[in-house]
Design an enzyme around this catalytic site. Structure first.
Site, PDB file in Angstrom:
ATOM      1  N   VAL A   1       8.602  11.306   5.124  1.00 62.56           N
ATOM      2  CA  VAL A   1       8.369  12.075   4.054  1.00 62.56           C
ATOM      3  C   VAL A   1       6.373  12.761   4.571  1.00 62.56           C
ATOM      4  O   VAL A   1       5.710  11.741   5.064  1.00 62.56           O
ATOM      5  CB  VAL A   1       8.270  11.637   2.841  1.00 62.56           C
TER       6      VAL A   1
ATOM      7  N   MET B   1       3.428  10.799   5.991  1.00 60.57           N
ATOM      8  CA  MET B   1       2.897   9.415   5.238  1.00 60.57           C
ATOM      9  C   MET B   1       2.796   7.860   5.219  1.00 60.57           C
ATOM     10  O   MET B   1       4.075   8.282   6.007  1.00 60.57           O
ATOM     11  CB  MET B   1       3.645   9.854   4.286  1.00 60.57           C
TER      12      MET B   1
ATOM     13  N   TYR C   1       0.958  -0.815   0.189  1.00 63.39           N
ATOM     14  CA  TYR C   1       0.321  -0.004  -0.166  1.00 63.39           C
ATOM     15  C   TYR C   1       1.050   1.175   0.043  1.00 63.39           C
ATOM     16  O   TYR C   1       0.935   2.205   0.433  1.00 63.39           O
ATOM     17  CB  TYR C   1      -0.869  -0.100   1.294  1.00 63.39           C
TER      18      TYR C   1
ATOM     19  N   HIS D   1       7.843   5.544   0.715  1.00 69.12           N
ATOM     20  CA  HIS D   1       8.019   4.260   0.795  1.00 69.12           C
ATOM     21  C   HIS D   1       8.822   4.577  -0.958  1.00 69.12           C
ATOM     22  O   HIS D   1      10.334   4.230  -0.752  1.00 69.12           O
ATOM     23  CB  HIS D   1       6.850   3.225  -0.325  1.00 69.12           C
TER      24      HIS D   1
ATOM     25  N   HIS E   1       3.117   4.255  -0.739  1.00 69.09           N
ATOM     26  CA  HIS E   1       2.801   5.527  -0.922  1.00 69.09           C
ATOM     27  C   HIS E   1       4.555   7.039  -1.476  1.00 69.09           C
ATOM     28  O   HIS E   1       5.488   5.585  -1.070  1.00 69.09           O
ATOM     29  CB  HIS E   1       2.339   6.776   0.395  1.00 69.09           C
TER      30      HIS E   1
ATOM     31  N   GLY F   1      12.501   4.213   6.456  1.00 68.08           N
ATOM     32  CA  GLY F   1      11.860   5.148   6.792  1.00 68.08           C
ATOM     33  C   GLY F   1      11.848   5.390   8.594  1.00 68.08           C
ATOM     34  O   GLY F   1      11.739   5.249   8.859  1.00 68.08           O
ATOM     35  N   GLN F   2      12.485   6.566   8.556  1.00 66.18           N
ATOM     36  CA  GLN F   2      12.343   7.438   9.703  1.00 66.18           C
ATOM     37  C   GLN F   2      11.492   8.071  10.747  1.00 66.18           C
ATOM     38  O   GLN F   2      10.535   7.931  11.819  1.00 66.18           O
ATOM     39  CB  GLN F   2      13.630   9.228   9.916  1.00 66.18           C
ATOM     40  N   LYS F   3      10.505   8.040   9.850  1.00 67.10           N
ATOM     41  CA  LYS F   3       8.833   8.004  10.336  1.00 67.10           C
ATOM     42  C   LYS F   3       8.662   6.753  11.524  1.00 67.10           C
ATOM     43  O   LYS F   3       8.234   6.856  12.696  1.00 67.10           O
ATOM     44  CB  LYS F   3       7.440   7.722   9.915  1.00 67.10           C
TER      45      LYS F   3
ATOM     46  N   SER G   1       0.549   4.233   5.407  1.00 70.29           N
ATOM     47  CA  SER G   1      -0.269   2.978   4.268  1.00 70.29           C
ATOM     48  C   SER G   1      -1.666   3.352   5.335  1.00 70.29           C
ATOM     49  O   SER G   1      -2.542   3.533   4.911  1.00 70.29           O
ATOM     50  CB  SER G   1       0.143   2.078   4.629  1.00 70.29           C
TER      51      SER G   1
END
Ligand code: PAF
Length: 289
Positions: free
Chosen positions: A173, A181, A29, A34, A31, A144-146, A183
């Site tokens: 992002v 961002m 899914y 990714h 975005h 990702g750092q998220k 999913s």
């Protein structure tokens, strides 16, 4: 782009790829966040391998495994367009054979924050990521750092178990209004989507307070909580100002920190963070579309 779903075919296809190989593990899914990982892998590596696998062992019994958003056709078009060489999309029974009983459990850094709210989550993440590293044997792997704590857990695992690869951590992002961002943003209805920006506002408030001279960890946590509590749809799970490496909550004056939070907006659980390290804030970047 070659698509395979079986381990034997994946191993064969890997042998034909030019090195170095960059691995981008995902649950699909996809975005722009990714795609940023893939783009970075493209810059560093001769070949890019992506995996799509909604890993059942990282979901708790009350979590959203069954409803986790999936769109394989769209994902594979996006990855092909982004220049991925090989996509591995196994079924759960390819990854977890009957009788599976070997787990990777990273201790201290898995326990607070997400680990406290989602028991067993990081055992599932570390196990599947270790398996993907063993299968793909990449020179580089991209995250990702998220998912800041996931990054901390995987970094610890790579060091502790001597995986011969470099981790590359790519900034979060964000949507134009600041929402990170994810999913899971797909679960938000219009009203919830508008409310969800409160996580970014709350983190920005801690940064502004710090820049205005506030140094006390509890005061910075309280500043974040105040913003979150001003949003009627937000139910706060945790708000943290923690040591970047141990993830232990800080007390007293702060010189570096991971500012992070988990918040439910309606039924959707969202996480976000800012990192403050070496006098620099890592807050992510805005999607250019
Ligand atoms: O971040 C994710 O999407 C997942 O946790 C990962 C790293 C692909 C493992 O399932």
């Amino acid at each position: 782009m070659l698509i395979v779903s079986e381990i034997a075919a994946f191993r064969q296809a890997l042998q034909r790829l030019a090195r170095p190989v960059g691995l981008v593990p995902t649950m699909g899914y996809l975005h722009a966040g990714h795609l940023r990982l893939v783009e970075r892998a493209r810059q560093d590596c001769a070949s890019v391998v992506t995996t799509i696998f909604v890993n059942p062992t990282q979901f708790g019994p009350q979590e959203d495994l069954a409803t986790y958003p999936r769109d394989f056709e769209r994902d594979s078009r996006m990855l092909e367009h982004a220049g991925v060489d090989l996509l591995f999309a196994p079924n759960a029974d390819e990854i977890y054979l009957p009788g599976f009983q070997t787990w990777v459990s990273v201790e201290g850094v898995s326990q607070p924050l997400e680990g406290a709210s989602r028991p067993g989550h990081f055992r599932g993440v570390a196990t599947v990521v270790a398996k993907l590293f063993n299968l793909a044997q990449p020179e580089y792997a991209y995250f990702g750092q998220k998912d800041a704590q996931q990054v901390a857990v995987i970094s610890r695992m790579v060091r502790d178990l001597n995986f011969p690869l470099d981790l590359v951590i790519v900034p979060t992002v964000r949507e134009p209004d600041g929402l990170a961002m994810s999913s899971r943003n797909a679960y938000l209805n219009t009203v919830e989507r508008a409310a969800a920006v409160v996580l970014y506002r709350s983190l920005s408030c801690a940064k502004e307070a710090y820049e205005a001279g506030e140094r006390d960890a509890e005061a910075l946590r309280q500043a974040m909580r105040n913003i979150l509590e001003s949003e009627p749809l937000a139910q706060v799970q945790y708000v943290s100002c923690a040591d970047n490496d141990t993830l232990h909550e800080l007390h007293g004056p702060v010189s570096h920190a991971l500012f992070s939070m988990a918040v439910r907006i309606g039924k959707t659980r969202l996480i976000d963070n800012f990192v403050f390290r070496d006098g620099t804030w890592l807050t992510g970047s805005f999607n250019q579309g």
